[in-house]
Design a protein around this motif. Sequence first.
Motif, PDB file in Angstrom:
ATOM      1  N   ASN A 384       0.831  -1.212   0.000  1.00  0.00           N
ATOM      2  CA  ASN A 384       0.000   0.000   0.000  1.00  0.00           C
ATOM      3  C   ASN A 384       0.864   1.261   0.000  1.00  0.00           C
ATOM      4  O   ASN A 384       0.551   2.249  -0.673  1.00  0.00           O
ATOM      5  CB  ASN A 384      -0.942  -0.010   1.206  1.00  0.00           C
ATOM      6  N   ASN A 385       1.963   1.234   0.784  1.00  0.00           N
ATOM      7  CA  ASN A 385       2.850   2.403   0.816  1.00  0.00           C
ATOM      8  C   ASN A 385       3.483   2.629  -0.553  1.00  0.00           C
ATOM      9  O   ASN A 385       3.568   3.771  -1.042  1.00  0.00           O
ATOM     10  CB  ASN A 385       3.930   2.202   1.875  1.00  0.00           C
ATOM     11  N   ALA A 386       3.961   1.532  -1.166  1.00  0.00           N
ATOM     12  CA  ALA A 386       4.556   1.672  -2.504  1.00  0.00           C
ATOM     13  C   ALA A 386       3.530   2.165  -3.507  1.00  0.00           C
ATOM     14  O   ALA A 386       3.827   2.997  -4.366  1.00  0.00           O
ATOM     15  CB  ALA A 386       5.140   0.324  -2.951  1.00  0.00           C
ATOM     16  N   TRP A 387       2.292   1.644  -3.373  1.00  0.00           N
ATOM     17  CA  TRP A 387       1.217   2.076  -4.285  1.00  0.00           C
ATOM     18  C   TRP A 387       0.920   3.560  -4.082  1.00  0.00           C
ATOM     19  O   TRP A 387       0.663   4.299  -5.030  1.00  0.00           O
ATOM     20  CB  TRP A 387      -0.011   1.228  -4.051  1.00  0.00           C
ATOM     21  N   GLY A 388       0.932   3.987  -2.805  1.00  0.00           N
ATOM     22  CA  GLY A 388       0.715   5.412  -2.546  1.00  0.00           C
ATOM     23  C   GLY A 388       1.798   6.264  -3.186  1.00  0.00           C
ATOM     24  O   GLY A 388       1.518   7.339  -3.720  1.00  0.00           O
ATOM     25  N   GLY A 389       3.053   5.780  -3.129  1.00  0.00           N
ATOM     26  CA  GLY A 389       4.119   6.518  -3.803  1.00  0.00           C
ATOM     27  C   GLY A 389       3.917   6.583  -5.306  1.00  0.00           C
ATOM     28  O   GLY A 389       4.183   7.601  -5.947  1.00  0.00           O
ATOM     29  N   LEU A 390       3.405   5.478  -5.882  1.00  0.00           N
ATOM     30  CA  LEU A 390       3.122   5.453  -7.323  1.00  0.00           C
ATOM     31  C   LEU A 390       2.062   6.491  -7.676  1.00  0.00           C
ATOM     32  O   LEU A 390       2.223   7.265  -8.632  1.00  0.00           O
ATOM     33  CB  LEU A 390       2.653   4.053  -7.721  1.00  0.00           C
ATOM     34  N   GLU A 391       0.977   6.516  -6.895  1.00  0.00           N
ATOM     35  CA  GLU A 391      -0.103   7.452  -7.213  1.00  0.00           C
ATOM     36  C   GLU A 391       0.329   8.894  -6.962  1.00  0.00           C
ATOM     37  O   GLU A 391      -0.122   9.821  -7.642  1.00  0.00           O
ATOM     38  CB  GLU A 391      -1.340   7.106  -6.376  1.00  0.00           C
ATOM     39  N   GLY A 392       1.221   9.080  -5.957  1.00  0.00           N
ATOM     40  CA  GLY A 392       1.733  10.429  -5.739  1.00  0.00           C
ATOM     41  C   GLY A 392       2.547  10.914  -6.927  1.00  0.00           C
ATOM     42  O   GLY A 392       2.417  12.057  -7.367  1.00  0.00           O
ATOM     43  N   ALA A 393       3.408  10.030  -7.461  1.00  0.00           N
ATOM     44  CA  ALA A 393       4.192  10.397  -8.648  1.00  0.00           C
ATOM     45  C   ALA A 393       3.287  10.602  -9.855  1.00  0.00           C
ATOM     46  O   ALA A 393       3.495  11.510 -10.667  1.00  0.00           O
ATOM     47  CB  ALA A 393       5.231   9.321  -8.934  1.00  0.00           C
ATOM     48  N   GLU A 394       2.273   9.765  -9.951  1.00  0.00           N
ATOM     49  CA  GLU A 394       1.353   9.850 -11.095  1.00  0.00           C
ATOM     50  C   GLU A 394       0.535  11.133 -11.068  1.00  0.00           C
ATOM     51  O   GLU A 394       0.280  11.743 -12.114  1.00  0.00           O
ATOM     52  CB  GLU A 394       0.436   8.622 -11.060  1.00  0.00           C
ATOM     53  N   LYS A 395       0.140  11.547  -9.865  1.00  0.00           N
ATOM     54  CA  LYS A 395      -0.736  12.714  -9.743  1.00  0.00           C
ATOM     55  C   LYS A 395      -0.101  13.962 -10.349  1.00  0.00           C
ATOM     56  O   LYS A 395      -0.739  14.725 -11.060  1.00  0.00           O
ATOM     57  CB  LYS A 395      -1.066  12.947  -8.275  1.00  0.00           C
ATOM     58  N   GLY A 396       1.168  14.191 -10.079  1.00  0.00           N
ATOM     59  CA  GLY A 396       1.799  15.402 -10.594  1.00  0.00           C
ATOM     60  C   GLY A 396       2.284  15.275 -12.028  1.00  0.00           C
ATOM     61  O   GLY A 396       2.555  16.279 -12.678  1.00  0.00           O
ATOM     62  N   TYR A 397       2.376  14.041 -12.520  1.00  0.00           N
ATOM     63  CA  TYR A 397       2.971  13.838 -13.835  1.00  0.00           C
ATOM     64  C   TYR A 397       2.077  14.380 -14.950  1.00  0.00           C
ATOM     65  O   TYR A 397       2.552  15.069 -15.856  1.00  0.00           O
ATOM     66  CB  TYR A 397       3.219  12.347 -14.038  1.00  0.00           C
ATOM     67  N   GLU A 398       0.783  14.085 -14.868  1.00  0.00           N
ATOM     68  CA  GLU A 398      -0.124  14.542 -15.928  1.00  0.00           C
ATOM     69  C   GLU A 398      -0.195  16.073 -15.953  1.00  0.00           C
ATOM     70  O   GLU A 398      -0.173  16.697 -17.025  1.00  0.00           O
ATOM     71  CB  GLU A 398      -1.514  13.945 -15.715  1.00  0.00           C
ATOM     72  N   GLU A 399      -0.259  16.680 -14.768  1.00  0.00           N
ATOM     73  CA  GLU A 399      -0.301  18.148 -14.708  1.00  0.00           C
ATOM     74  C   GLU A 399       0.980  18.747 -15.299  1.00  0.00           C
ATOM     75  O   GLU A 399       0.948  19.735 -16.039  1.00  0.00           O
ATOM     76  CB  GLU A 399      -0.466  18.581 -13.246  1.00  0.00           C
ATOM     77  N   TRP A 400       2.133  18.101 -15.008  1.00  0.00           N
ATOM     78  CA  TRP A 400       3.406  18.590 -15.562  1.00  0.00           C
ATOM     79  C   TRP A 400       3.417  18.489 -17.074  1.00  0.00           C
ATOM     80  O   TRP A 400       3.874  19.400 -17.775  1.00  0.00           O
ATOM     81  CB  TRP A 400       4.552  17.787 -14.956  1.00  0.00           C
TER      82      TRP A 400
END
Length: 906
Positions: A384-400
């Motif tokens: 779950n922690n690793a998945w949270g890190g994935l979604e955190g990275a994903e969240k800013g990527y599309e906006e960037w």
Amino acid sequence: MLGGEPRRSLQPQRPHSPASAMDHYDEDQDYMPQEDDWDRDLLLDPAWEKQQRKTFTAWCNSHLRKAGTQIENIEEDFRDGLKLMLLLEVISGERLAKPERGKMRVHKISNVNKALDFIASKGVKLVSIGAEEIVDGNAKMTLGMIWTIILRFAIQDISVEETSAKEGLLLWCQRKTAPYKNVNIQNFHISWKDGLGFCALIHRHRPELIDYAKLRKDDPMTNLNTAFDVAEKYLDIPKMLDAEDVVSTLRPDEKAVMTYVSCYYHAFSGKQKAETAANRICKVLAVNQENEQLMEDYEKLASDLLEWIRRTIPWLENRMPENTMQAMQQKLEDFRDYRRLHKPPKVQEKCQLEINFNTLQTKLRLSNRPAFMPSEGKMVSDINNAWGGLEGAEKGYEEWLLNEIRRLERLDHLAEKFRQKAAIHESWTEGKEEMLQRRDYETASLSEIKALLKKHEAFESDLAAHQDRVEQIAAIAQELNELDYYDSPSVNARCQRICDQWDALGALSQKRSEALQRTEKLLETIDQLYLEFAKRAAPFNNWMEGAMEDLQDSFIVHTIEEIQGLSTAHEQFKATLPEADKERQAILGIHNEIAKIVQTYHVNMAGSNPYTAITPQEVNAKWDKVRQLVPLRDQSLIEEHARQQNNERLRRQFANQANVIGPWIQTKMEEIGRISIEMHGTLEDQLTHLRQYEKSIINYKPKIDQLEGDHQLIQEALIFDNKHTNYTMEHIRVGWEQLLTTIARTINEIENQILTRDAKGISQEQLNEFRVSFNHFDRKRTGIMDAEDFKTCLISMGYNLGENEFSRIMSVVDPNRMGVVTFQAFIDFMSRETADTDTADQVMASFKILAGDKNYILADELRRELPPDQAEYCIARMAPYGGPDAVPGALDYMSFSTALYGESDL
């Protein structure tokens, strides 16, 4: 139970007569009627004595051969007491006192007394049997002593349904032979004369050894010889009877028959115990193998998922921009493929991983095994922690990505604008330096000097007019630098050349102006009309050039309001055209007046207007160009207005769906929360209801896919905001994934409850009671109890809890130390309070049976008693046995049993 431990110590009974040759037992444990004993003063029936000699001798030899010896004559070979002591050591497994090795009578009597004392120490009272009679070779007393030994060590422990000894052995024979025709076992003499009883016992346990259907009751010799031969060859039971003696004797000797039959009992009851032990071990090993496979599957799935996350996060965190719009749009398309194609299967894998973990823990609890602890870094919480890190990275990527595309679009626009302005300025400056460096004023006439001076003044005016363009070029170059334009070096170099040239023009202009002003005092005539034309034509020319730049300038807008603002400005510009036309006509009027004067006064005009390079033809040409660009600008604004209207339609289309789907997902999440707490009906009913509910949710997926399509259209149109909804596609995606995961987890909890109920034998009423108790103390209605609520619940059910006991219970129901108790953990705990399961002690005892009461077991013994795969499973995992009695190849089944359950269960 057959083959079980003795239920009570056997106590000696009062003798039937003072001259009895063997001991008897108390009346409440009388396993042999007194009339079956012989009297020492009476002679044995010769046939019986012969049968007893043969049977007892064979019985003794079946044990003595384990020590590498045997007897030939039962009354002679026991006279010195040595083999008698050896016989007792073999059958009891104990060491007797050290024998006397002398040959004298006193030594023999001493040895026999040691043997008789040992028999007496086992609770048997020998009556009228003395060491002297044995040493003297008294056959009757010797046979009586051997019968006593047989009773104590071979028959006494036989127990069937609380009966013992003779009755127990008889009941065992009756049960085993009951299905066979022509067999009716009522005693230990005439019931066995036809041999069918012996054959039935063998066929019942080893049907492959005898074809019972071919036996005939009227052929007792064949039946008896068949049974005796098969028993000796395949069952390791020596021939203790002769078929001729059994058939020819009216009533075979009961003691001989009992002794022989007891060997059958021990041969087959041992096999039965071994089968029982093997079955138990097979069951335990099957559970362990299945659980280990589930653990391996979990570890592999967790490793694969973590590896995928580890590879994906750096890709999502990579913020290295591309230099071209095409490259950045490819990055955006790759990200869309990731969201649409690559991530959804991993979401399912993550959900399945949690379900597999919960199912495995349930199975381990049900089989009384320790909780499964995944490898370091592979806990569900780690996933779950690793998945949270994935979604955190994903969240800013599309906006960037979208910001980078917008930046590149802005950069392309600015770069094109820079090139246009630079090209116009460079075109204007072409030849200016050469013109400023001319020394034509040195040989010019007065009028020519005045013309040169006025022309230079016009040039300076023109130069000043171009100051704004140069500043714009520098400002655009600065902005390109600040936005990190990839071709900034070439832009900066070009801008620097323009600025350097601009400075040089200024210096040259100043120098020429000073030279003309010095000459001005000598020159007085100037053509005012040329000058006026130049002064008015220059700014008008600059205005037209600026107008052409504005009309050809590209634009970027994102809303209807912005395009409407551009359209309004354009209309305002068109409103100035009539006034500008008047200025053009006025300028042309000046030129016409010059021509009229030249024509009237015949002025010698050498060349063009000395004050400006602008001609009436050029003014008219540029004016025509402005008029042509106006409708083209109108068309561009109309097309952009239509595009913005379409973008607005896409915004509203997406918002209309998102404003329905978002609340729907929230409502379903709340409904699932209520369902998981307010369960009614049987678990199967609840499971059916939840699966129907899950199906209705999955049927909603096309609406999500349709919204994804609308979202892609919005992105392709480069729409970056939407004032009509607060929901983004990211919100909808996350909510949908949480909804699917929550319903799947709820269904898995019900399936685990069914698994627990069936394995533990819990009734529906008990489950309902568990649910009522759980819900009562689930005060926050979250589907879990915190530690204090759980403790209160236990106290309400009558538990007297100290801190240590409550901590132990919490370590069982909350192995991950989360501080909460789920309903599944609560059910597991309550079921363990009432259910019985196999234990490590039971498994260890089963292995001990297979090992023949040894402290170790051999690989061949495992392969003989267990199925091949489970035998090899044990052999591969058992450590070598290192006890003092170890032999080559000995395996430690005790530590293996401990490992199956965890040391805390032993």
